[in-house]
Structure formats: structure tokens, C-alpha cells
Design an enzyme around this catalytic site. Structure first.
Site, PDB file in Angstrom:
ATOM      1  N   ASP A   1      51.061  68.893  76.229  1.00  0.00           N
ATOM      2  CA  ASP A   1      50.877  68.790  74.775  1.00  0.00           C
ATOM      3  C   ASP A   1      50.671  70.184  74.181  1.00  0.00           C
ATOM      4  OD1 ASP A   1      50.249  68.052  72.205  1.00  0.00           O
ATOM      5  OD2 ASP A   1      48.830  66.487  72.770  1.00  0.00           O
ATOM      6  N   ASP A   2      51.584  70.606  73.316  1.00  0.00           N
ATOM      7  CA  ASP A   2      51.481  71.896  72.618  1.00  0.00           C
ATOM      8  C   ASP A   2      51.535  73.105  73.546  1.00  0.00           C
ATOM      9  OD1 ASP A   2      51.075  70.227  70.477  1.00  0.00           O
ATOM     10  OD2 ASP A   2      49.046  70.896  70.026  1.00  0.00           O
TER      11      ASP A   2
ATOM     12  N   CYS B   1      53.914  66.230  67.913  1.00  0.00           N
ATOM     13  CA  CYS B   1      53.705  65.233  68.974  1.00  0.00           C
ATOM     14  C   CYS B   1      54.487  63.926  68.825  1.00  0.00           C
ATOM     15  CB  CYS B   1      52.217  64.905  69.076  1.00  0.00           C
ATOM     16  SG  CYS B   1      51.152  66.337  69.271  1.00  0.00           S
TER      17      CYS B   1
ATOM     18  N   HIS C   1      51.091  58.649  71.540  1.00  0.00           N
ATOM     19  CA  HIS C   1      51.703  58.937  70.243  1.00  0.00           C
ATOM     20  C   HIS C   1      53.164  58.493  70.206  1.00  0.00           C
ATOM     21  CE1 HIS C   1      49.491  62.112  67.598  1.00  0.00           C
ATOM     22  NE2 HIS C   1      49.543  60.948  67.018  1.00  0.00           N
TER      23      HIS C   1
ATOM     24  N   ASP D   1      55.744  68.839  74.662  1.00  0.00           N
ATOM     25  CA  ASP D   1      56.174  68.032  73.514  1.00  0.00           C
ATOM     26  C   ASP D   1      56.556  68.845  72.288  1.00  0.00           C
ATOM     27  OD1 ASP D   1      53.610  68.822  72.790  1.00  0.00           O
ATOM     28  OD2 ASP D   1      53.033  66.877  71.978  1.00  0.00           O
TER      29      ASP D   1
END
Length: 550
Positions: A43-44, A88, A163, A349
Site C-alpha cells: 500500500d503506497d 487505493c 478497498h 497499489d
């Protein structure tokens, strides 16, 4: 006669050589069950946030340490031009559905909505366009990645961030074990509500908890056994003794769940698909104490040390999952190793929230810093070790690619109502196996009919491959302005080609303009409405790049 004999021999040898070399995948599948699939989705995590140079054209981090991910890159294929969406939910929705946001079973364009407040104005600004109203999750009755693999008997599991699909996961999404966890971990403490990110909380009623019935069994504080058996082998130069008695980190808990899942499923007759969308290294960064102290001692400021800690913690958990494949029963004997029959994927993502140099921008932007991410595929004896490709791929391409690798014909799949899903992605399976250098598709698209604070406004982006070069053409609906960049020669997107184009560049721009318009029309892409009169915002003009406004 002699001539005929020679031709016959040549034909025979050609057939033999073709059959021997054209399909390593078919040969492997003839001797084994379908390959297991482990899909790690960070994530990120930015393009330059890993220390390997394979995924980022030798722009690996000199600060963050990712030895496990580096080794994974040396064992498989790295993609230097791997793309996602700007944040996301749309990335995850596109990944699972195999569709752009314009697809009927997707329609997730942004996190939350397309009417995100602008931090510069401390509210929603006076804008020219009323944004399109999007959906927050993909359609339940569409055919998704999990459905596709279940047609070949795959057992499916998700542990992590959900998500793009409902939270909690309800309904029929083809997931056998949906251990989904919201990003904000919350629990009642002594009758009061408190919120924490990443660290387990101690509840009078639940004990140590992440508020997840699946992962709470891993929520107890770090103890000597866990520190000595699970953490010490990583030799990270951090003082793991600092962890004794401290709250468990969610990243470790997700890794522990994944390890136990592999142990349970390793010897099953049917293969498994384990999808692990970690929350690390998302905002509100909270590293693990031992690793944070390690980076503080190296002189990093507290925020940077927490971020570096989080990245290395993610790397260690990729290692834990990888080690579980090598020794599923954990007895130290590798006779039960299932690595060779497992496709291992590492991906992110969206772009990083922090510095992404030499890429322009960050998470939330349509510039390279917001969209370009690390990607690695490993499949021993099928994917060449330490190989690198600059073939551009996107979230939408994973569904057809995994379908190919699992021998699923997605053209024959039907939804519950008998209709067929239209997938937007292209399989890059032959690029992975070395049977092709390129996929036939030349264009990728991003379409955002609304606003996300200061990071984007209503716009469409097309990326096109011309020979061995990649170009990006932006169109901004409020101003009717185009911008164009050659990201092969200008990875930092500094030179807007349309300010002074050569004849060849204008030729390319005109074709991209035409392709963008055709794609928008074919997908009936929403554009929002003008606030002044309520009319639909029009698509870009045909050949609009000719009238570029300087």
C-alpha cells in the site's frame, strides 16, 4: 529424392525444437497440479522505495532496506513500467475486476468520491464541473479474479485491506476466506473509544485485538518465543529485544496469518490463491519499534525513520511468507518445498506519498510518481531469473494474465444472468515466460471525471507505445488543454512536447488524441456536468492537440 529427404529432416527438427521450447508452462503443468499463487499487494509503496534497482531502472533506495524483495527480483522478472491507478480503491477494484473504472462491473474511480475537499481552500472549492457520482465497490455479480481461479479448483483467501470491495466483505465475491481488516484499528478501552493505526489494542472484553475474527489470534504482544524464532533470523541490525511486551504490529499479524494459511494448504490436492493486500506502508505511518530505533540511530528524522521502519517491516513479512513456501511444515527440512510450483507476485497499489524522484508527483497524481510502482513475478523454471522488462502493464492486466497461467479461458465465462463480462486487460503471460517481448496492446487509459483535493481535476490520460518509446497525453476538461510527454526520454515529465513539437511528435499526438476520443466514446465515459448550465461536459475535440494553448 535427396532434396525431399533434406526438407523432411528440416521440418522434423523444426517441429521437435518448437515443441521443446514453446511452452515451459504446459510441460510444468503436465507434471504438477496448477501453480499456487501468492499475490503481495503493498500500500503506497513508491517506485523508488525498494533497494533493488531491477524494478526502477537502477533508482533503488539508498536509505530503505528491502533485502527480501531484492532477492525476489533476482529470482524472477521485474517490470520497470508497471502502473496502477492514482490511489487505493480504484487500483484494487481494477485489479480484481479486470476492468477500467468505466467498466460496467467496476465504476470505482477514486477513494470515497470524486468530490474530495481541496486542502488549499480548506473545503470544496468553487469548481467549473459537477463531478460524476461513482460507485464505491465493484459489482457483486461480475466475474472477478477470484471467480476466474475458482473455475480451476483454486482455494481463495484474502487477508488485508479490502478497498474496492465491501467492508466487511459480504456477498458472493468468490473468496473462501475473507480476512479483511479496515485500515483504522479501533477498539473500546475501559469504556472509551480510541483509535490507533497498525498496533493491536487491549480491550477489556476482547483482550488484544485488531477487531478481526481472523487475525486477532495473532494480536498478543511480542514475547520471547516469537522474537527468537520469527524475528531474530532476519539479522536486520535492529534490537528485537526492544519489542518484548509491546503491542503486535498489524503487518506482522497479516504475515503470520499468511504463513499459517500456506502451512494448512500446502499439501492439498487443489491449488490455492492467497491475496495479501498489506496496509503497509500507508499514511499515519507507525513502524515497529526495533526498526524505527535502528533508523533513528542512523540520523533519520522521526517521520523518515518510521517510514523506513515500515518498509523494512513489510520486507520481512514478504520473507516470512516466502519462507513458508520453502518449508510449509516448519521442521527445517525443505523436502516439502512448494516454491517451484508457486507463482509469487509483489506489486504496489499506487505511487508513494513521499519523495519519488526522479518521478514527478506522488500518490493521487496522474504523473509517473502517482502511477508507476514496483512489480516482480517469480515462477521458477518458467520465468527467467534476474530478468527485466519495460513492457507497460496495468492493474487490469492481472486477471487475464493469471487466467492464462492457470489455463482458464475467460472468453467462455458467464455471469449469473448468462451474460459475459468484458475484460479490459491484456495478458502478459507470454512476456513472463519469454515467448514474447511485447503484448499487442499499445494504449493504456486513465479517466477521472471529478476532483481529489489539489492532486487532480477532471481529466483523461492516454499512454501509448511507439516503437520502444512511451508517450503520455493528458487532457484537462476545465481548460480544454492538452499536455504531452515522452516518458522514455523524459521520465520526470519536464518537457511538454506540445509547446514545440517536431512533425513526428505532432503526428504521434494526433493519433493519441484520436485514440483517446475513440476510447471515451466506446466506453461511454462520464465527464460530469458544467455547473453553469447543467450540460454534459464534452469529450476532447478531434485533433484538439493542434490548437494547444501555450
Amino acid at each position: 529424392m535427396k532434396r525431399i529427404f533434406q526438407i523432411s529432416i528440416i521440418c522434423f527438427l523444426t517441429v521437435v525444437l518448437f515443441n521443446c521450447s514453446s511452452s515451459k508452462l504446459q510441460k510444468k503443468e503436465s507434471n504438477h497440479k496448477k501453480p499456487n499463487i501468492v499475490f503481495i499487494f503493498a500500500d503506497d509503496l513508491g517506485w523508488v522505495d525498494v533497494s533493488t534497482g531491477n524494478t526502477n531502472k537502477n533508482n533503488g533506495s539508498k536509505i530503505y532496506e528491502t533485502p527480501v524483495i531484492d532477492k525476489l527480483a533476482s529470482q524472477g522478472m521485474s517490470f520497470t513500467n508497471a502502473y496502477t491507478n492514482q490511489n487505493c480503491a480504484p487500483s484494487r477494484a481494477a485489479l480484481i475486476s479486470g476492468q477500467y473504472a468505466t467498466g460496467i462491473d467496476n465504476q470505482v474511480y477514486n477513494v470515497g468520491s470524486l468530490k474530495r475537499q481541496d486542502k488549499r481552500t480548506k473545503g470544496y472549492p468553487n469548481v467549473l464541473i459537477e463531478p460524476h457520482k461513482q460507485k464505491k465497490v465493484i459489482a457483486e455479480d461480475g466475474i472477478n479474479m477470484f471467480d476466474v481461479l475458482k473455475t480451476k479448483g483454486y482455494q481463495t483467501a484474502l487477508v488485508g485491506k479490502s478497498h474496492g470491495t465491501p467492508h466487511p466483505l459480504v456477498g458472493d465475491y468468490g473468496i473462501d476466506l475473507p480476512a479483511d481488516i479496515h485500515h483504522i484499528i479501533a477498539a473500546p478501552i475501559n469504556g472509551k473509544r480510541t483509535k490507533k493505526f497498525y498496533l493491536a489494542l487491549n480491550s477489556d472484553k476482547k483482550g488484544w485485538t485488531f477487531n478481526s475474527e481472523f487475525v486477532d489470534k495473532y494480536a498478543n504482544p511480542y514475547d520471547d518465543e516469537y522474537i527468537n524464532t520469527t524475528l531474530k533470523p532476519y539479522h536486520s541490525q535492529g534490537d528485537v529485544a526492544l519489542l518484548k511486551g509491546t503491542p503486535k504490529h498489524l503487518t506482522d499479524a497479516i504475515g503470520d496469518f499468511s504463513v499459517d494459511y500456506i502451512k494448512e494448504k500446502a499439501n492439498d490436492e487443489n491449488p490455492f490463491f492467497l491475496y495479501v493486500p498489506f496496509h503497509a506502508v500507508h499514511t499515519k505511518v507507525t513502524g515497529r519499534k526495533d526498526l524505527t530505533e535502528k533508523y533513528l540511530k542512523r540520523g533519520l528524522n522521526p517521520r523518515a525513520a518510521e517510514y523506513a521502519s515500515m518498509i523494512e517491516l513489510l520486507d520481512q513479512n514478504v520473507g516470512k511468507i516466502n519462507n513458508a513456501l520453502k518449508d510449509p511444515n516448519g521442521d527445517g527440512n525443505f523436502a516439502d518445498d512448494i516454491t517451484n510450483n508457486t507463482i509469487f507476485i509483489f506489486y504496489s497499489d499506487n505511487g508513494g506519498l513521499r519523495e519519488n524522484n526522479p518521478l514527478k508527483g506522488r500518490k493521487g497524481n496522474l504523473t509517473e510518481g502517482g502511477l508507476r510502482v514496483p512489480l516482480i513475478f517469480r515462477y521458477p523454471n518458467v520465468i527467467k531469473e534476474n530478468s527485466v522488462t519495460n513492457q507497460a502493464v496495468h492493474c487490469i492486466d492481472f486477471l487475464p494474465t493469471l487466467a492464462d497461467l492457470a489455463d482458464v479461458d475467460i472468453t467462455k465465462l458467464k455471469k449469473k444472468d448468462g451474460s459475459k463480462s468484458k475484460f479490459d486487460g491484456a495478458s502478459f503471460a507470454k512476456v513472463l515466460t519469454g515467448e514474447a517481448k511485447r503484448i499487442s496492446r499499445n494504449n493504456l487509459f486513465w479517466h477521472l471525471p471529478g476532483y481529489m483535493d489539489e492532486r487532480f481535476s477532471p481529466s483523461t490520460l492516454i499512454q501509448t507505445r511507439v516503437g520502444e518509446e512511451y508517450f503520455k497525453l493528458f487532457y484537462f476538461y476545465e481548460t480544454e488543454v492538452f499536455e504531452m510527454y515522452n516518458i522514455t526520454k523524459d521520465i520526470s515529465e519536464k518537457r511538454n512536447v506540445l509547446k514545440n513539437p517536431t512533425s513526428k511528435e505532432m503526428e504521434i499526438a494526433l493519433q493519441m488524441n484520436a485514440d483517446m476520443l475513440a476510447w471515451l466514446k466506446a466506453n461511454n465515459a462520464p465527464t460530469g456536468t458544467w455547473v453553469k448550465n447543467g450540460e454534459n461536459v464534452p469529450f476532447p475535440k478531434k485533433d484538439g492537440v493542434k490548437t494547444y494553448k501555450k
